[in-house]
Structures are given as C-alpha cells and as structure tokens.
Design a protein around this motif. Structure first.
Motif, short mmCIF file in Angstrom:
data_model
loop_
_atom_site.label_atom_id
_atom_site.label_comp_id
_atom_site.label_asym_id
_atom_site.label_seq_id
_atom_site.Cartn_x
_atom_site.Cartn_y
_atom_site.Cartn_z
N LYS A 1 3.21 -5.50 -5.22
CA LYS A 1 3.59 -5.80 -3.85
C LYS A 1 2.76 -4.96 -2.87
N ASP A 2 2.27 -5.62 -1.82
CA ASP A 2 1.49 -4.98 -0.74
C ASP A 2 0.15 -4.42 -1.25
N LYS A 3 -0.32 -4.93 -2.39
CA LYS A 3 -1.62 -4.49 -2.92
C LYS A 3 -2.52 -5.70 -3.15
N LYS A 4 -3.81 -5.52 -2.92
CA LYS A 4 -4.80 -6.55 -3.16
C LYS A 4 -5.82 -6.03 -4.17
N THR B 1 -7.01 -2.75 -1.04
CA THR B 1 -6.06 -2.83 0.07
C THR B 1 -6.56 -2.03 1.27
N LYS C 1 -7.79 -3.25 5.10
CA LYS C 1 -7.24 -2.68 6.33
C LYS C 1 -8.34 -2.10 7.20
#
Length: 304
Positions: free
Chosen positions: A58-61, A161, A165
């Motif tokens: 979750k919330d990671k690429k 990630t 950003k």
C-alpha cells in the motif's frame, strides 16, 4: 460338525471381505493424500513465483525486472513458446539473439564425389521481453515449465515512490518558474531563461514518461542454452576429387603452352622494337670499333 464347518467358512469369507474393503479405502486415501500433496506443492511453487513477482504494498510503487538463466532441451522451440506466451499476455519482445556456436567442424569423404560435413555446436539465445507488470508472475511461471536446469533467477522490485513524488514536485516547480518568467519584462535574458526552463520541463516530462512506462511494463532478460552439443550432418561435395580431376589436363596445358610461347615471341619482338635506339647505338659503336681495327697499319718485325 458340518454346521460348524459352514459357520467357520462364512466367518472367514466375511472377515476377508471386510479386510479388503478397509485396505482399498486405505489405498485410496493414501493416493488422494499423495495427489493433494503434489498439487499443493505445485501450487506453493507457483505461488512463490507469483508472490515475488506480483508483490504489492500500500502507498508504494515498484518497477519490477527479472533475469532468468536456464538450460532447455531445445532452444528454438523454447524461444517460440516464450515469445508466444509474451504476446498472449499482452507484452512484446524487444530483443531475440539466437545463435549456434560451432565447437568443431570436420569433413569426411564418403565417395569419390560426395562427402559429409560434421558440425558440433551449441545453440543459445538471449531474449529481452516486456510484459504488463501484473502478468510478470504468469510469465515467470510459464518460463519455468520449459527449463531442464535453472542456473539463476533474479527478480528485482525497485521502490520508486520517492522518485515519483520528487518528479511531481519538479513538475510543479517548473510550472511556477514558467509563471515567474512570464512576469519579467521581455528582453534577451527573459528569452534565455524561458528557453532553459522549457528544456528542463521537456526533460522532466521524459522522466515522467519513462517512470510510467516502467511501472506499466516489466522488463525480463532471459538467457537459454542447451546442456549438450548438437551434431549437424551436411552432405557436401568431395573437394579433393574435384581438385584432382581438374588439376592437370595435358591437351589443354599443351595448347596453352603453345599459345603462351607464341605470345612470348611477340613480346620479345615488341621489346626489341621498344629499345631500337639502344640497339642502333650499340651497332654503330661495334661497327666503328671494327673499322678502326682494320684501318690500323701492321708494322714489319724487322723494323721493330
């Protein structure tokens, strides 16, 4: 007595029937457990590949890549199967370099006109494919079914990630810089600043496109080879017999020698014609010396 014997026989038959049924049930249960264990093992193996390749947090690429090095029974057939699987999964092949490395090459004469060329070689292929990231596990599982021996397999999941950003922040900064440049009075410096900012913005767009593409498609490098040498038997012409057949031809050589001698005489005559001044001078010198020698008086011996 007879009644007792019949009862004993019936009891024995009944006991044997019960024992056979229980044995059959035990055998069936054992086979079922063995099949379930095999199925579970295969499922665990497949899941282990898929879990590594299809990892999501979750919330990671993640940009995922894989590198496979293995030996297969037939490189060509394995290549066709892998490339077809990639296409079926919605991917594409970016490189396929299939080659045969010849270890030895010998020619054996089988008759006066025929020979057999024996080549010993190994076939290998370096393949690079790109497949949708969500299908990476399926592709690796399929590749695994083609192996005879797996030398190595590496799966990388690079966390990008923070890069994404940072790229978003850089895009906003570039836009803000562009707005600030617009407020500056038009002059030579404004043109330079605007050009540099636009170039930086284009590079940032390219970076964003590459990250998005690498997130969507995973790159897989595959090296496959055959464990043993292959042998190719190729029918060829016996070169030695051909050489011996045309190495010497008396009639042709005699004719050629006669023609060559005739042209040699012509070349000598032409050569003499080319040096006629030298021949003329040499003839004049010889004539002058002989004439002088004949004109010289011979003195008698008494006068000496």
């Amino acid at each position: 007595m007879k009644t007792t014997y019949i009862r004993l026989s019936l009891s024995a038959v009944l006991l044997l029937g019960i024992y056979s049924c229980k044995k059959g049930e035990a055998t069936s249960s054992s086979e079922l457990k063995s099949y379930e264990a095999t199925t579970d093992s295969a499922a665990v193996s497949e899941d282990s590949v898929s879990s590594v390749a299809s990892m999501e947090v979750k919330d990671k690429k993640f940009i995922k890549t894989a590198d496979v090095n293995m030996e297969v029974k037939d490189v060509y057939n394995a290549t066709i199967a892998i490339e077809k699987s990639v296409q079926d999964l919605g991917g594409f092949v970016t490189k396929s370099n299939l080659q045969s490395n010849v270890v030895s090459e010998d020619t054996y004469n089988t008759s006066d006109t025929e020979a057999m060329l024996i080549k010993k070689y190994k076939t290998e292929n370096t393949i690079q494919v790109r497949v949708p990231t969500e299908k990476l596990g399926e592709l690796l599982t399929f590749i695994n079914t083609n192996k005879l021996f797996l030398n190595s397999r590496t799966i990388n999941a690079e966390d990008v990630t923070a890069n994404i950003k940072y790229s978003e922040l850089e895009t906003k900064r570039n836009q803000k810089t562009s707005e600030n440049i617009e407020k500056i009075k038009t002059n030579k410096d404004k043109v330079t600043l605007d050009d540099e900012n636009m170039s930086e913005g284009n590079l940032q767009k390219l970076t964003n496109m590459n990250i998005a593409d690498n997130l969507k498609y995973s790159t897989v490098d595959i090296f496959i080879k055959e464990p043993k040498l292959r042998i190719a038997e190729i029918a060829v012409t016996n070169i030695n017999s051909i050489d011996n057949k045309y190495r010497y031809n008396f009639i042709y050589d005699a004719k050629d020698g006669f023609v060559y001698g005739f042209y040699l005489i012509q070349r000598i005559i032409v050569g003499l014609i080319n040096i006629w001044p030298i021949v003329l001078i040499a003839g004049g010198v010889i004539y002058f010396l002989r004439k002088r020698k004949m004109a010289k008086p011979v003195l008698p011996k008494n006068q000496e």
